[in-house]
Design a protein around this motif. Structure first.
Motif, PDB file in Angstrom:
ATOM      1  N   UNK A   1       6.863 -21.479  -1.136  1.00 24.54           N
ATOM      2  CA  UNK A   1       7.010 -20.423  -0.185  1.00 24.54           C
ATOM      3  C   UNK A   1       5.786 -20.557   0.565  1.00 24.54           C
ATOM      4  N   UNK A   2       4.379 -20.718  -0.066  1.00 22.27           N
ATOM      5  CA  UNK A   2       3.196 -20.601   0.743  1.00 22.27           C
ATOM      6  C   UNK A   2       3.059 -22.013   1.711  1.00 22.27           C
ATOM      7  N   UNK A   3       3.585 -22.873   1.366  1.00 22.63           N
ATOM      8  CA  UNK A   3       3.770 -24.251   2.384  1.00 22.63           C
ATOM      9  C   UNK A   3       4.700 -23.782   3.456  1.00 22.63           C
ATOM     10  N   UNK A   4       5.683 -23.204   3.291  1.00 25.52           N
ATOM     11  CA  UNK A   4       6.752 -22.825   4.166  1.00 25.52           C
ATOM     12  C   UNK A   4       6.188 -21.591   4.932  1.00 25.52           C
ATOM     13  N   UNK A   5       5.437 -20.678   4.514  1.00 23.04           N
ATOM     14  CA  UNK A   5       4.935 -19.854   5.360  1.00 23.04           C
ATOM     15  C   UNK A   5       3.933 -20.221   6.510  1.00 23.04           C
ATOM     16  N   UNK A   6       3.408 -21.446   6.357  1.00 21.47           N
ATOM     17  CA  UNK A   6       2.716 -21.903   7.395  1.00 21.47           C
ATOM     18  C   UNK A   6       3.485 -21.929   8.831  1.00 21.47           C
ATOM     19  N   UNK A   7       4.672 -21.821   8.695  1.00 22.63           N
ATOM     20  CA  UNK A   7       5.713 -22.098   9.925  1.00 22.63           C
ATOM     21  C   UNK A   7       5.632 -20.805  10.560  1.00 22.63           C
ATOM     22  N   UNK A   8       5.032 -19.676   9.981  1.00 22.27           N
ATOM     23  CA  UNK A   8       5.124 -18.476  10.436  1.00 22.27           C
ATOM     24  C   UNK A   8       4.338 -18.350  11.837  1.00 22.27           C
ATOM     25  N   UNK A   9       3.201 -19.262  12.080  1.00 22.78           N
ATOM     26  CA  UNK A   9       2.343 -19.453  13.055  1.00 22.78           C
ATOM     27  C   UNK A   9       3.044 -19.845  14.297  1.00 22.78           C
ATOM     28  N   UNK A  10       3.896 -21.085  13.989  1.00 25.30           N
ATOM     29  CA  UNK A  10       4.849 -21.609  15.143  1.00 25.30           C
ATOM     30  C   UNK A  10       5.704 -20.585  15.659  1.00 25.30           C
ATOM     31  N   UNK A  11       6.442 -19.856  14.720  1.00 21.49           N
ATOM     32  CA  UNK A  11       7.222 -18.639  14.929  1.00 21.49           C
ATOM     33  C   UNK A  11       6.819 -17.647  15.795  1.00 21.49           C
TER      34      UNK A  11
ATOM     35  N   UNK B   1      -4.030 -22.638  -0.044  1.00 21.83           N
ATOM     36  CA  UNK B   1      -3.602 -24.231  -0.248  1.00 21.83           C
ATOM     37  C   UNK B   1      -4.588 -25.081  -0.844  1.00 21.83           C
ATOM     38  N   UNK B   2      -5.641 -24.726  -0.829  1.00 27.47           N
ATOM     39  CA  UNK B   2      -6.974 -25.606  -1.346  1.00 27.47           C
ATOM     40  C   UNK B   2      -6.774 -25.521  -2.891  1.00 27.47           C
ATOM     41  N   UNK B   3      -6.136 -24.439  -3.214  1.00 28.66           N
ATOM     42  CA  UNK B   3      -5.695 -24.328  -4.810  1.00 28.66           C
ATOM     43  C   UNK B   3      -4.647 -24.967  -5.214  1.00 28.66           C
ATOM     44  N   UNK B   4      -3.570 -25.351  -4.278  1.00 24.63           N
ATOM     45  CA  UNK B   4      -2.395 -25.786  -4.401  1.00 24.63           C
ATOM     46  C   UNK B   4      -2.347 -27.071  -5.387  1.00 24.63           C
TER      47      UNK B   4
END
Length: 547
Positions: free
Chosen positions: A77-87, A259-262
């Motif tokens: 979910x955290x990695x997918x949430x990066x798409x919120x910026x393009x959206x 994400x640094x800790x992912x």
């Protein structure tokens, strides 16, 4: 000589074969039977572990997988949430052209006496970010293959923080367009990596739901934009659009820290020969105290070894070689089809509602309602993808939207009244919601599963590049269709997008396979055997097959 011993001829006579000789002969016999001649694939202990892990994943239900892999779901979910910026930025541009303060500052007088952003600048605001993202997705694959999903995403978040400054301080449409182009580059890194990473860290039964959260991130971005622009649409100063632009800074830094800790994808680590790190990553992704990480690692090693023996080190040229050409074509066409079945109406919903005859304030209200409904539809898609599969949801979603798009065109073609205006607005909402609950999220799952693991970082990037190649001219066309300074067709654009949706449906019916419930090894085998797309679901693959 003991009569039970096996003799063998030598230059010095006959002597018994030792246990080591028998073991070597047995291994050699297995190698000769295996087309890849791999020591790993004839390691019986490793293969048994791989069999057990794959069978366990097939048997595991969705809820059981969530309970056993809570951290995998979290990081996906955290990695997918990066798409919120393009959206956020895409929908923000769509709302800018409807903001009265923005139109008064940068617009021209239209025939109806209202200020409007010229079509060329309206499309430029959309296209510039996509042009930057096109560059981003093309460089994402090579960077990810070298640095991994984690560090590539961190670099993208750093770039995002820096490029927002250009858009925020822009004092002309030209500078704003340039700012959007620079912002697009990290968008490309995010959209190429997120579905691939999410699909690699979760069990088979969760791949559909976790990759579908990409579409939910789009909805979250649109909800924030809808709420902010609804609050600022009555403002008459430059802060009506600068405040929404500044809100972009709320996303990158918190995501960067997380994400640094992912954990890195164990599939990527195995491909790089870092098996101990891959094992540690698997342990972090599962529930504390789980004991099957070694078996999962064996399953990953097996699949990676099979693919490596087939193709070696990945390169962009591999995407168009052999069976990977078919997989790349499916990825590209499925991604590009997002632009042809109602998505562009959703992206410009507020402006569409205005052109359908709604007041500016009510258009912003309706857009907020639409985005909330899309969010609910996204959540519903998690269950639909688990129950019905990817192909089924994609086909029915595309067919449904094609029907509604044609009805929208008919409503806009008859004598116009207050009722027909509301009907057009309602169908605009329905089309957006259907897209958000069916083919939108299904697309992200399809592109994440279709490519081979070896080429996934490259394939998802090239697939998204195909999306942008299709989207950039379609954005211009959509702007021409709706804009009062263009063709001013309003709801009649339904005929255009309905026709393209039909083409997408036909192509998907004959070319889109069902990948639900398949391991990556099974998917590789189905493509290598050149199984027809309509037969994927029924074809049986033995757990011991390595072809």
């Amino acid at each position: 000589m003991d009569h039970n011993e096996k003799p063998t001829a030598t230059s010095t006579g006959v002597h018994p074969v030792s246990d080591n000789d028998e073991r070597r002969a047995s291994v050699q016999e297995l190698k000769e039977k295996d087309v890849y001649h791999s020591d790993l694939l004839v390691d019986q202990e490793l293969m048994n572990n791989a069999f057990d892990a794959e069978n366990r994943e097939h048997e595991q239900g969705t809820w059981a997988a969530v309970k056993s892999h809570p951290m995998a779901c979290f990081w996906a979910f955290i990695f997918c949430f990066t798409i919120v910026m393009e959206s956020f930025d895409m929908f923000l541009n769509g709302n800018f052209v409807a903001l009265p303060a923005f139109a008064n500052k940068y617009g021209v007088m239209s025939e109806d006496g209202k200020m409007a952003i010229p079509t060329k600048w309206q499309s430029a605001l959309f296209q510039s970010g996509q042009c930057g993202a096109f560059i981003g997705v093309l460089i994402a694959g090579p960077i990810t293959n070298r640095l991994g999903y984690r560090w590539t995403t961190i670099i993208g978040l750093m770039l995002m923080n820096a490029t927002i400054f250009i858009s925020f301080f822009a004092d002309s449409l030209t500078v704003l367009v340039i700012g959007q182009a620079f912002e697009g580059v990290p968008w490309g890194l995010f959209i190429a990596n997120s579905p691939a990473y999410a699909s690699e860290i979760v069990p088979i039964s969760l791949r559909g739901a976790c990759t579908a959260t990409l579409q939910m991130s789009w909805s979250i971005g649109s909800i924030i934009v809808a709420g902010v622009t609804y609050a600022t649409n009555q403002w008459t100063t430059q802060w009506a659009w600068r405040v929404p632009l500044a809100l972009q800074w709320i996303f990158p830094t918190p995501l960067l820290i997380l994400i640094f800790f992912a954990p890195e994808s164990p599939w990527w680590l195995v491909r790089k020969g870092r098996k101990q790190e891959a094992l540690r990553s698997l342990e972090r992704l599962g529930r504390k105290g789980m004991t099957d990480s070694v078996e999962k690692l064996a399953m990953i090693e097996r699949t990676v070894e099979i693919e490596a023996k087939i193709g070696g080190n990945p390169s962009l040229l591999d995407l168009v070689k052999g069976t990977d050409l078919r997989r790349t074509a499916i990825t590209c066409l499925t991604y590009a089809s997002q632009n042809f079945a109602g998505n562009l109406i959703a992206n410009q919903a507020t402006f569409f509602f205005e052109q359908a005859g709604m007041s500016t304030d009510f258009s912003f209200q309706l857009n907020l309602i639409t985005t909330c409904l899309q969010f609910a539809a996204n959540i519903g898609s998690w269950f639909l993808l688990s129950w019905f599969g990817r192909r089924t949801i994609y086909l029915w979603g595309t067919f449904t939207n094609a029907v509604f798009l044609f009805i929208l065109g008919i409503c806009a073609s008859i004598t116009q009244s207050h009722s027909t205006n509301y009907a057009q607005a309602c169908f605009g909402v329905i089309i957006s919601v259907v897209y958000a609950g069916s083919l939108g999220p299904a697309t992200y799952t399809i592109i994440a599963e279709t490519s081979s693991v070896r080429l996934r970082a490259l394939s998802t990037g090239v697939g998204r590049a195909a999306y942008y190649i299709a989207e950039i001219p379609m954005i211009y066309l959509a702007s021409r269709l709706l804009n009062p300074t263009g063709w001013n067709l309003a709801g009649k654009c339904g005929y255009v997008w309905g026709g393209t949706a039909v083409v997408c449906w036909v192509l998907a019916y004959f070319g889109l396979p069902e990948l639900k419930g398949r391991s990556y090894r099974e998917i590789d085998i189905l493509f290598n055997r050149k199984v027809s797309a309509r037969k994927f679901k029924r074809t049986q693959i033995d757990v011991k097959d390595n072809d």
